[in-house]
Design a protein around this motif. Structure first.
Motif: not given
Length: 292
Positions: A57, A60, A116, A186, A189, A206
């Motif tokens: 990505s 991340l 990822n 995408n 954070n 997550n």
């Protein structure tokens, strides 16, 4: 007249034999081409090009991201694969895309592999090959610091707005417990965390270590990991086509070597605030949830 017919018969037989021989040669050629194509689609093709193409990505943190002021992608998995391919005598090229497109890109041959923070699961292992794990973790939840978003258990997810990518295991867990999915494509954070803080969403399910590092990177955003609510231990590795057995063997060989010589531990501590995610954590898991 008889002689003429005999001559014609001989000529006809020769013609038939030539067709049969040509057919055999053609069949053998097709088999050889098929075998060559099969080989060229795997490790031999990668070795010939000198490049392993990997989907990731780039957003991340801290496993695949861009550090401020640095134009090159970095992160734990990125650096693990840079080192592994270096030991194999090839290079790695990263193709950036959203998580939802990664597995289809592997399946179609657009990329050789994907990395990822992709957790292994029974469903994924039926369709793809995974390398030996280079990351062990467990799941957690990011909630608002003021009231923990009213979530004290997985059952409290019912009616809450859960943020994430559409096809992740975490989103499937949220949906299983009755949460409403809020799908992102995408994004970074900070966007995820800000939306929980301002109430656009309520929770992010997550990986614990990724969430811990994300929160530490944005201390001004009033969110936290729900304390003590840890579930679903996980392991992550490079994901490849099911039949790419030689590539898997090559990557596994290097991961084993990097575990043995301490390289994985060193990279883990570098990107995960001193934590060693190359081995299983000693943590109390409150629940294990199976999803399709």
């Amino acid at each position: 007249m008889f002689k003429g017919k005999k001559s014609l018969l001989v000529i006809a037989l020769i013609a038939v034999l030539l067709v049969v021989v040509a057919g055999c040669a053609s069949g053998g050629g097709n088999k050889a081409t098929s075998e060559s194509k099969k080989t060229q689609n795997g490790w031999e093709k990668i070795k010939e090009k000198g490049v392993l193409t990997v989907a990731t990505s780039g957003t991340l943190y801290p496993t695949s991201f861009y550090a401020k002021g640095n134009p090159e992608i970095t992160g734990y998995e990125v650096e693990v694969l840079k080192e592994a391919t270096k030991r194999l005598g090839i290079k790695v090229k990263f193709e950036e895309m959203g998580f939802d497109g990664m597995l289809s890109a592997v399946n179609s041959g657009q990329v050789d592999a994907a990395a990822n923070n992709i957790d292994t699961s029974d469903d994924r292992k039926e369709k793809f090959a995974f390398s030996d794990p280079y990351k062990y973790s467990f799941a957690s939840m990011v909630v608002r610091k003021s009231d923990q978003s009213g979530i004290r258990s997985l059952e409290d997810l019912k009616g809450k707005k859960s943020a994430g990518a559409a096809t992740t295991t975490y989103m499937k867990i949220a949906e299983k417990f009755g949460a409403e999915s809020v799908v992102y494509d995408n994004v970074t954070n900070d966007q995820y965390l800000m939306d929980v803080a301002n109430g656009r969403t309520d929770v992010i399910l997550n990986d614990y270590y990724l969430q811990k590092m994300a929160i530490a990177a944005f201390p001004e955003i009033p969110v936290e990991i729900n304390p003590g609510l840890y579930y679903n231990p996980s392991e992550s590795g490079l994901i490849m086509k099911k039949d790419n057995t030689e590539l898997k063997a090559k990557i596994d060989q290097e991961i084993k070597g990097m575990k043995k010589d301490g390289t994985l531990k060193k990279l883990s501590e570098q990107f995960f605030g001193g934590a060693d995610i190359s081995k299983k954590a000693d943590i109390k898991i409150t629940q294990v949830v199976k999803v399709d």
